[in-house]
Design a protein around this motif. Structure first.
Motif, PDB file in Angstrom:
ATOM      1  N   ASN A   3       6.783  57.237 -44.081  1.00 18.54           N
ATOM      2  CA  ASN A   3       8.240  57.312 -43.991  1.00 18.54           C
ATOM      3  C   ASN A   3       8.814  56.087 -43.280  1.00 18.54           C
ATOM      4  O   ASN A   3       9.851  55.568 -43.665  1.00 18.54           O
ATOM      5  CB  ASN A   3       8.674  58.597 -43.288  1.00 18.54           C
ATOM      6  CG  ASN A   3       8.363  59.823 -44.119  1.00 18.54           C
ATOM      7  OD1 ASN A   3       8.121  59.724 -45.324  1.00 18.54           O
ATOM      8  ND2 ASN A   3       8.357  60.971 -43.490  1.00 18.54           N
ATOM      9  N   LYS A   4       8.124  55.635 -42.231  1.00 26.03           N
ATOM     10  CA  LYS A   4       8.561  54.406 -41.555  1.00 26.03           C
ATOM     11  C   LYS A   4       8.400  53.216 -42.482  1.00 26.03           C
ATOM     12  O   LYS A   4       9.214  52.302 -42.487  1.00 26.03           O
ATOM     13  CB  LYS A   4       7.783  54.202 -40.260  1.00 26.03           C
ATOM     14  CG  LYS A   4       8.179  55.183 -39.186  1.00 26.03           C
ATOM     15  CD  LYS A   4       7.549  54.848 -37.870  1.00 26.03           C
ATOM     16  CE  LYS A   4       7.973  55.912 -36.882  1.00 26.03           C
ATOM     17  NZ  LYS A   4       8.013  55.431 -35.543  1.00 26.03           N
ATOM     18  N   GLU A   7      11.330  53.188 -44.816  1.00 26.64           N
ATOM     19  CA  GLU A   7      12.520  52.647 -44.145  1.00 26.64           C
ATOM     20  C   GLU A   7      12.450  51.120 -44.065  1.00 26.64           C
ATOM     21  O   GLU A   7      13.435  50.429 -44.323  1.00 26.64           O
ATOM     22  CB  GLU A   7      12.675  53.253 -42.754  1.00 26.64           C
ATOM     23  CG  GLU A   7      13.090  54.707 -42.790  1.00 26.64           C
ATOM     24  CD  GLU A   7      13.279  55.300 -41.407  1.00 26.64           C
ATOM     25  OE1 GLU A   7      13.778  54.590 -40.513  1.00 26.64           O
ATOM     26  OE2 GLU A   7      12.934  56.490 -41.240  1.00 26.64           O
ATOM     27  N   ASP A  64      19.338  54.390 -49.827  1.00 26.25           N
ATOM     28  CA  ASP A  64      19.568  54.969 -48.503  1.00 26.25           C
ATOM     29  C   ASP A  64      19.438  56.488 -48.498  1.00 26.25           C
ATOM     30  O   ASP A  64      18.830  57.059 -47.589  1.00 26.25           O
ATOM     31  CB  ASP A  64      20.941  54.557 -47.965  1.00 26.25           C
ATOM     32  CG  ASP A  64      21.000  53.098 -47.560  1.00 26.25           C
ATOM     33  OD1 ASP A  64      19.932  52.449 -47.477  1.00 26.25           O
ATOM     34  OD2 ASP A  64      22.122  52.602 -47.328  1.00 26.25           O
ATOM     35  N   VAL A  67      15.828  57.547 -48.588  1.00 27.84           N
ATOM     36  CA  VAL A  67      15.145  57.276 -47.321  1.00 27.84           C
ATOM     37  C   VAL A  67      15.515  58.339 -46.290  1.00 27.84           C
ATOM     38  O   VAL A  67      14.642  58.873 -45.601  1.00 27.84           O
ATOM     39  CB  VAL A  67      15.477  55.857 -46.807  1.00 27.84           C
ATOM     40  CG1 VAL A  67      14.990  55.653 -45.384  1.00 27.84           C
ATOM     41  CG2 VAL A  67      14.881  54.813 -47.733  1.00 27.84           C
ATOM     42  N   VAL A  68      16.797  58.687 -46.218  1.00 25.56           N
ATOM     43  CA  VAL A  68      17.228  59.723 -45.276  1.00 25.56           C
ATOM     44  C   VAL A  68      16.588  61.061 -45.631  1.00 25.56           C
ATOM     45  O   VAL A  68      16.079  61.769 -44.760  1.00 25.56           O
ATOM     46  CB  VAL A  68      18.776  59.837 -45.272  1.00 25.56           C
ATOM     47  CG1 VAL A  68      19.243  61.074 -44.532  1.00 25.56           C
ATOM     48  CG2 VAL A  68      19.387  58.590 -44.661  1.00 25.56           C
ATOM     49  N   ARG A  71      12.768  61.142 -44.885  1.00 33.76           N
ATOM     50  CA  ARG A  71      12.376  60.784 -43.519  1.00 33.76           C
ATOM     51  C   ARG A  71      11.681  61.934 -42.789  1.00 33.76           C
ATOM     52  O   ARG A  71      10.713  61.729 -42.071  1.00 33.76           O
ATOM     53  CB  ARG A  71      13.622  60.356 -42.746  1.00 33.76           C
ATOM     54  CG  ARG A  71      13.352  59.807 -41.385  1.00 33.76           C
ATOM     55  CD  ARG A  71      14.597  59.399 -40.668  1.00 33.76           C
ATOM     56  NE  ARG A  71      15.638  59.041 -41.610  1.00 33.76           N
ATOM     57  CZ  ARG A  71      16.781  58.482 -41.293  1.00 33.76           C
ATOM     58  NH1 ARG A  71      17.044  58.215 -40.059  1.00 33.76           N
ATOM     59  NH2 ARG A  71      17.677  58.194 -42.206  1.00 33.76           N
ATOM     60  N   GLU A  72      12.172  63.149 -42.974  1.00 35.22           N
ATOM     61  CA  GLU A  72      11.648  64.312 -42.254  1.00 35.22           C
ATOM     62  C   GLU A  72      10.701  65.127 -43.131  1.00 35.22           C
ATOM     63  O   GLU A  72      10.896  65.223 -44.342  1.00 35.22           O
ATOM     64  CB  GLU A  72      12.803  65.211 -41.802  1.00 35.22           C
ATOM     65  CG  GLU A  72      13.824  64.520 -40.927  1.00 35.22           C
ATOM     66  CD  GLU A  72      13.281  64.059 -39.596  1.00 35.22           C
ATOM     67  OE1 GLU A  72      12.409  64.755 -39.038  1.00 35.22           O
ATOM     68  OE2 GLU A  72      13.721  63.006 -39.109  1.00 35.22           O
ATOM     69  N   GLN A  83      13.503  67.142 -51.717  1.00 42.12           N
ATOM     70  CA  GLN A  83      12.823  65.858 -51.521  1.00 42.12           C
ATOM     71  C   GLN A  83      12.204  65.367 -52.825  1.00 42.12           C
ATOM     72  O   GLN A  83      12.278  64.179 -53.136  1.00 42.12           O
ATOM     73  CB  GLN A  83      11.749  65.965 -50.442  1.00 42.12           C
ATOM     74  CG  GLN A  83      12.295  65.936 -49.049  1.00 42.12           C
ATOM     75  CD  GLN A  83      11.200  65.850 -48.009  1.00 42.12           C
ATOM     76  OE1 GLN A  83      10.032  66.125 -48.279  1.00 42.12           O
ATOM     77  NE2 GLN A  83      11.585  65.465 -46.799  1.00 42.12           N
ATOM     78  N   SER A 137       5.053  59.013 -50.673  1.00 43.28           N
ATOM     79  CA  SER A 137       5.760  59.954 -49.784  1.00 43.28           C
ATOM     80  C   SER A 137       5.759  61.363 -50.317  1.00 43.28           C
ATOM     81  O   SER A 137       5.526  61.647 -51.438  1.00 43.28           O
ATOM     82  CB  SER A 137       7.194  59.500 -49.562  1.00 43.28           C
ATOM     83  OG  SER A 137       7.928  59.529 -50.755  1.00 43.28           O
TER      84      SER A 137
END
Length: 137
Positions: A3-4, A7, A64, A67-68, A71-72, A83, A137
């Motif tokens: 996830n990082k 980003e 964006d 990615v948001v 992220r979780e 997702q 991911s």
């Protein structure tokens, strides 16, 4: 960790789009101020009009939301489904961007022009990275 990575790759994509738009703007400005050997202006209105759609081929923030969303870690099946949907949308967008890079004839001419070439190599690299990160991911 992926996830990082996603980003970071999104930021690289944004930087690549920014550099692409700057180079395209520089080409437009060069065309606008083009002069003949005797100093008289050259009519480049058609060329400038032809490259205008290239400014909207790639959007810096188009990944964006993905990615948001990614992220979780999902806590419910509904979040997991959301997702997956967001990831598929992002992958479709990546493929459309890659298709534009490979098949847009005006873009091909702009990349190969001898006046002020526009480099798309950073965009290609960023899109490849995003593809890998989205699939992981």
């Amino acid at each position: 960790a992926s996830n990082k990575e996603l980003e970071r790759l999104n930021q690289e994509y944004k930087a690549a789009v920014s550099a692409y738009l700057k180079q395209l703007s520089d080409l437009d400005a060069t065309l606008k101020s083009a002069q003949d050997e005797d100093g008289s202006p050259i009519d480049t209105a058609t060329a400038r009009k032809t490259i205008q759609p290239l400014f909207t081929l790639f959007g810096a923030g188009q990944f964006d939301d993905a990615v948001v969303q990614l992220r979780e870690a999902p806590e419910t099946y509904e979040q997991l489904a959301e997702q997956r949907t967001e990831k598929e949308i992002a992958l479709t967008d990546v493929r459309q961007c890659e298709k534009a890079l490979n098949s847009n004839t005006v873009l091909a001419h702009v990349v190969a022009n001898t006046i002020k070439p526009v480099s798309v190599a950073p965009l290609r690299a960023a899109l490849r990275g995003l593809t890998g990160a989205l699939q992981a991911s």
